[in-house]
Scaffold this motif. Sequence first.
Motif, PDB file in Angstrom:
ATOM      1  N   GLN A 260     -12.804   1.774   0.149  1.00 15.33           N
ATOM      2  CA  GLN A 260     -12.727   1.067  -1.136  1.00 15.33           C
ATOM      3  C   GLN A 260     -11.355   1.237  -1.784  1.00 15.33           C
ATOM      4  O   GLN A 260     -10.796   0.304  -2.339  1.00 15.33           O
TER       5      GLN A 260
ATOM      6  N   GLN B 263      -7.352   3.172   2.929  1.00  4.23           N
ATOM      7  CA  GLN B 263      -7.580   2.617   4.260  1.00  4.23           C
ATOM      8  C   GLN B 263      -6.816   3.438   5.300  1.00  4.23           C
ATOM      9  O   GLN B 263      -5.923   4.224   4.968  1.00  4.23           O
TER      10      GLN B 263
ATOM     11  N   ARG C  16      -4.516   2.828   8.727  1.00  6.10           N
ATOM     12  CA  ARG C  16      -3.801   1.810   9.512  1.00  6.10           C
ATOM     13  C   ARG C  16      -2.915   2.497  10.552  1.00  6.10           C
ATOM     14  O   ARG C  16      -2.519   3.653  10.367  1.00  6.10           O
TER      15      ARG C  16
ATOM     16  N   GLY D 254      -8.081  -1.995   8.449  1.00  5.24           N
ATOM     17  CA  GLY D 254      -7.661  -1.910   7.046  1.00  5.24           C
ATOM     18  C   GLY D 254      -8.719  -2.391   6.066  1.00  5.24           C
ATOM     19  O   GLY D 254      -8.590  -2.184   4.862  1.00  5.24           O
ATOM     20  N   HIS D 255      -9.793  -3.050   6.581  1.00  4.72           N
ATOM     21  CA  HIS D 255     -10.847  -3.540   5.680  1.00  4.72           C
ATOM     22  C   HIS D 255     -11.745  -2.414   5.184  1.00  4.72           C
ATOM     23  O   HIS D 255     -12.413  -2.549   4.169  1.00  4.72           O
TER      24      HIS D 255
ATOM     25  N   TYR E 130      -3.526   5.215   3.789  1.00  4.31           N
ATOM     26  CA  TYR E 130      -2.777   4.441   2.792  1.00  4.31           C
ATOM     27  C   TYR E 130      -3.674   4.133   1.594  1.00  4.31           C
ATOM     28  O   TYR E 130      -4.830   3.744   1.768  1.00  4.31           O
TER      29      TYR E 130
ATOM     30  N   LYS F 153      -4.875   1.719  -1.220  1.00  2.59           N
ATOM     31  CA  LYS F 153      -4.870   0.264  -1.403  1.00  2.59           C
ATOM     32  C   LYS F 153      -4.181  -0.097  -2.728  1.00  2.59           C
ATOM     33  O   LYS F 153      -4.215   0.677  -3.686  1.00  2.59           O
ATOM     34  N   THR F 154      -3.597  -1.295  -2.772  1.00  3.76           N
ATOM     35  CA  THR F 154      -2.845  -1.706  -3.972  1.00  3.76           C
ATOM     36  C   THR F 154      -3.757  -1.829  -5.190  1.00  3.76           C
ATOM     37  O   THR F 154      -3.315  -1.577  -6.314  1.00  3.76           O
ATOM     38  N   SER F 155      -5.029  -2.178  -4.984  1.00  7.46           N
ATOM     39  CA  SER F 155      -5.938  -2.280  -6.141  1.00  7.46           C
ATOM     40  C   SER F 155      -6.105  -0.914  -6.813  1.00  7.46           C
ATOM     41  O   SER F 155      -6.250  -0.818  -8.036  1.00  7.46           O
TER      42      SER F 155
ATOM     43  N   THR G  22       0.850  -1.191   0.000  1.00  3.64           N
ATOM     44  CA  THR G  22       0.000   0.000   0.000  1.00  3.64           C
ATOM     45  C   THR G  22       0.891   1.248   0.000  1.00  3.64           C
ATOM     46  O   THR G  22       2.066   1.174   0.343  1.00  3.64           O
TER      47      THR G  22
ATOM     48  N   ASP H  74     -14.124   7.625   1.000  1.00  2.66           N
ATOM     49  CA  ASP H  74     -13.352   6.861   1.998  1.00  2.66           C
ATOM     50  C   ASP H  74     -12.859   7.775   3.112  1.00  2.66           C
ATOM     51  O   ASP H  74     -12.888   7.409   4.293  1.00  2.66           O
TER      52      ASP H  74
END
Length: 224
Positions: free
Chosen positions: A175, A178, A180, A171-172, A208, A210-212, A88, A153
């Motif tokens: 979208q 996140q 952390r 972290g969930h 952070y 997200k990698t997606s 991330t 978000d």
Amino acid sequence: MNKPLPPKSIVELMQRVECIAGLTLGELAQRYQFKSPEHLLREKGWPGQLLEYVLGASAGSKPVPDFEHLGVELKSLPIDYNGKPLETTYVSIVPLTNLTGAKWEDSTVKKKLNHVLWLPVLAERDIQPVDRTIGSGFLWQPTQTQEALLKRDWEEQIELIALGRVNEISGHLGQVMQIRPKAANSKVTTDAIGPNGKLIKTLPRGFYLKTSFTQSILMQEFSA
């Protein structure tokens, strides 16, 4: 070699970016006599510090874009052999108090992500830090859709913090972005709004990507 001065324009910045594409971090450090660590475990921020130094980023730890006068933030992005982000991307510290009237438009996250210079670095786990190769950097600004996702978000998670529910955030959530914990160890604590509005002690938090989300930015750039 003297410390590079901040670039005067985006054109000059991108010329510097083109000059370092294809070099390894070790070659770059040698060229600028920048000290290389033996192990990145203790020096996780070294690649970013090296790239900031070489490209002339001036903001340091201030909550403004790295190239303050150009309004451009620098983000190095470790990728694997398939061009996928390995982790991330840290954006900024999360405010945990004084959130009355907090707005996305005034947030550090929005300021930082308004204009980003992404610098992919081939950083597969089996490659020594000094042998990691710098890819082709590119400029990015969020599309309306991307900004709407980031804003949502940010607002949803900031609202939870304002309501004293910081400890429910994991972290969930989010979208594309996140929250952390961001601390070297669990002894580092900071003030936050507690369940009844009184201050509690908690771990500092960071925003952070997200990698997606960073993967979709890479695809947007390199499949065009």
